[in-house]
Design an enzyme around this catalytic site. Structure first.
Site, PDB file in Angstrom:
ATOM      1  N   ASP A 195       0.759  -1.057  -0.086  1.00  0.00           N
ATOM      2  CA  ASP A 195      -0.011   0.044  -0.012  1.00  0.00           C
ATOM      3  C   ASP A 195       1.011   1.304   0.055  1.00  0.00           C
ATOM      4  O   ASP A 195       1.570   1.729   0.973  1.00  0.00           O
ATOM      5  CB  ASP A 195      -0.888  -0.075   1.227  1.00  0.00           C
ATOM      6  CG  ASP A 195      -2.059   1.193   1.292  1.00  0.00           C
ATOM      7  OD1 ASP A 195      -1.751   2.143   0.577  1.00  0.00           O
ATOM      8  OD2 ASP A 195      -2.912   1.082   2.033  1.00  0.00           O
ATOM      9  N   HIS A 196       1.172   1.724  -1.255  1.00  0.00           N
ATOM     10  CA  HIS A 196       2.122   3.034  -1.238  1.00  0.00           C
ATOM     11  C   HIS A 196       1.856   4.054  -0.101  1.00  0.00           C
ATOM     12  O   HIS A 196       2.717   4.920   0.090  1.00  0.00           O
ATOM     13  CB  HIS A 196       1.998   3.608  -2.622  1.00  0.00           C
ATOM     14  CG  HIS A 196       0.882   3.979  -3.049  1.00  0.00           C
ATOM     15  ND1 HIS A 196      -0.145   3.711  -3.539  1.00  0.00           N
ATOM     16  CD2 HIS A 196       0.504   5.767  -3.099  1.00  0.00           C
ATOM     17  CE1 HIS A 196      -1.292   4.606  -3.948  1.00  0.00           C
ATOM     18  NE2 HIS A 196      -0.437   5.747  -3.482  1.00  0.00           N
ATOM     19  N   HIS A 258      -6.018   2.090   1.807  1.00  0.00           N
ATOM     20  CA  HIS A 258      -5.647   3.493   2.252  1.00  0.00           C
ATOM     21  C   HIS A 258      -6.122   4.050   3.637  1.00  0.00           C
ATOM     22  O   HIS A 258      -5.489   4.006   4.739  1.00  0.00           O
ATOM     23  CB  HIS A 258      -5.354   4.658   1.169  1.00  0.00           C
ATOM     24  CG  HIS A 258      -4.912   4.195   0.073  1.00  0.00           C
ATOM     25  ND1 HIS A 258      -3.763   3.288  -0.270  1.00  0.00           N
ATOM     26  CD2 HIS A 258      -5.171   4.292  -1.146  1.00  0.00           C
ATOM     27  CE1 HIS A 258      -3.727   3.203  -1.284  1.00  0.00           C
ATOM     28  NE2 HIS A 258      -4.541   3.833  -2.223  1.00  0.00           N
TER      29      HIS A 258
END
Length: 507
Positions: A195-196, A258
């Site tokens: 998950d960037h 996110h």
């Protein structure tokens, strides 16, 4: 925490990128690897193998990567550094759907082990569309390239790590199916669900702000905090991703991963240590403590939106239903706002407001912690002095930084009180050129540090919550579009907080 201050050492390995000709590889992965090499954080013995279906030579592929680096790298390209890096980059042609091709790949990688002394260690990065995840994992597993933790003799001379990009399933059922497929060949500790957002500087700084500052941690509860807001907004629309987004929507695209990950880090209890396991356990407890929805609570506390045509920065933009590959009667949400409750002793009674959307009036991501107000006495008994609450604002992007809002005397007058910001910015000259999210995450993968990656229990708990919201949305009759591109979202999202006597703080 700066990358250079990390103490674990990256071991020799080969990173195998499935989807080597794709946009993610060119814009993010290769620039991240170049910058790690630039900062001398690459393993001494390392190789990169990019896999694609197209017929091209390694030399042609290297030339293409250099063009991408010149466009996307945060560091200016050094010819000497590029010459060293390109010698360990290889292109390998493979059709993912052909099982017989994986055996030849294994032989090719073994040859590179001997050449680069990489000891059989592998990072398999799946930078491909989700429909290829299971196909590739099956190919790796059946060709004997999967997790050596599954070897029966307990002799594990090397390691194999699997990196999966989102989306991880489209609901709980498909996520479980995918997870079972991965676990057939890879141990949970070897699966890195990326998950960037969790690689962004200020997300990592949440724990430092809380657990390295007594002034914040001692106040971090329902006793002193009025509400917490998490806002992730974009000016951009779906662009050419209409086909993907139509099957995703804001809940799957942003909330399930996110936003719930960020919320869990904001609300977690202090872990017993900074180990991966200890931090993961506390994050999981938060997600599990979110009060389950009922039909009534969903109706009262969740707002869906879809953008119509409008104007952003003086330019007219189309509505969602006019975007490429989007049906003219689409009911997919491009905006969602909701009120959540974390039902534990620390947070009971403190609402968490979250929102995310496309084609809004501003792009940005931030966390706002609003502290409770003082009684309207002393300075605030005077009608001229409107009391502004103390705020701790964590800016994730684009202006990375943190500020704390306090009330102080307005020195231009005799009596007035005014709010001021005690602020630090990570764009200031003395902060340096901070690493991009993918650099941090790839560096952690190479070191075997899974702290910033979601494990299955977190994913499962998130999908249980998201499925409730998705099921409710699918049974609604939507009056879309219900907000104009360039606005701050549907009017009902403002009413959601106004009903509680609160308001959204600007992103």
């Amino acid at each position: 925490m700066e990358l250079q201050n990390q103490h674990q050492v990256s071991e020799p390995s080969i990173m195998v990128i499935f989807g080597g000709t794709g946009d993610l590889t060119h814009r993010k992965l290769i620039p991240a690897l170049y910058n790690l090499a630039f900062d001398q954080l690459m393993p001494d013995h390392f190789a990169i193998v990019s896999i694609g279906r197209r017929n091209k030579t390694t030399e042609d592929y290297r030339d293409e990567l250099k063009v991408s680096l010149e466009k996307y790298s945060r560091n200016k390209i050094s010819e000497n550094q590029w010459e060293r890096l390109k010698e360990i980059i290889y292109y390998y042609q493979l059709d993912f759907s052909e099982p017989e091709g994986y055996g030849a790949l294994a032989t090719f990688l073994q040859g590179l082990d001997e050449k680069h002394q990489t000891l059989g260690n592998r990072v398999f990065y799946l930078a491909v569309a989700p429909e290829y995840f299971e196909t590739i994992v099956n190919g790796l597993g059946k060709s004997g390239q999967a997790s050596c933790r599954y070897m029966t003799d307990n002799d594990c001379p090397n390691w194999q790590r699997l990196v999966i990009e989102k989306p991880f399933g489209k609901d709980l059922s498909t996520a479980k199916q995918l997870n079972d497929s991965l676990h057939a060949y890879f141990a949970e500790n070897d699966i890195y669900r990326i998950d960037h957002y969790l690689g962004k500087d200020m997300i990592q700084n949440i724990m430092v702000l809380r657990f390295a500052n007594l002034v914040f941690e001692s106040l971090w509860s329902n006793q002193y905090i009025d509400n917490i807001q998490i806002s992730l907004g974009e000016k951009l629309g779906v662009g050419t991703r209409g086909g993907y987004y139509e099957h995703s929507g804001a809940i799957r695209d942003m909330v399930q991963n996110h936003i719930l990950q960020i919320l869990s880090m904001v609300a977690m209890e202090p872990p017993v240590s900074l180990s991966t396991e200890a931090i993961r356990q506390e994050k999981l407890k938060v997600i599990q403590a979110i009060t389950p929805f009922t039909t009534d609570s969903l109706r009262d506390n969740v707002v869906f939106g879809q953008y119509g045509a409008g104007t952003i920065d003086g330019e007219k933009v189309p509505g969602y239903r006019e975007e490429t590959n989007v049906p003219e009667n689409s009911s997919t949400e491009t905006f969602v706002a909701m009120k959540l409750s974390v039902n534990n002793f620390r947070w009971a009674g403190t609402p968490f407001y979250i929102r995310t959307g496309k084609r809004l009036n501003a792009s940005g991501a931030e966390i706002v912690v609003q502290f409770k107000s003082l009684p309207n006495i002393l300075y605030f008994s005077d009608e001229k002095n409107h009391q502004e609450p103390n705020l701790l604002v964590i800016r994730i992007q684009p202006n990375v930084g943190v500020y704390f809002q306090v009330n102080t005397k307005d020195f231009a007058t005799q009596k007035d009180i005014m709010p001021v910001k005690v602020e630090t910015s990570h764009l200031s000259p003395n902060q340096g050129n901070t690493p991009e999210a993918y650099e941090r995450l790839i560096y952690d993968i190479l070191r075997g540090d899974a702290t910033l990656f979601a494990w299955w229990n977190e994913v499962e708990a998130s999908w249980k919550l998201a499925d409730q919201i998705i099921d409710f949305r699918e049974n609604l009759r939507h009056r879309f579009p219900n907000y104009t591109a360039g606005s701050n979202g549907p009017v009902k999202s403002i009413e959601l907080l106004a009903r509680d006597g609160r308001e959204w703080w600007s992103v």
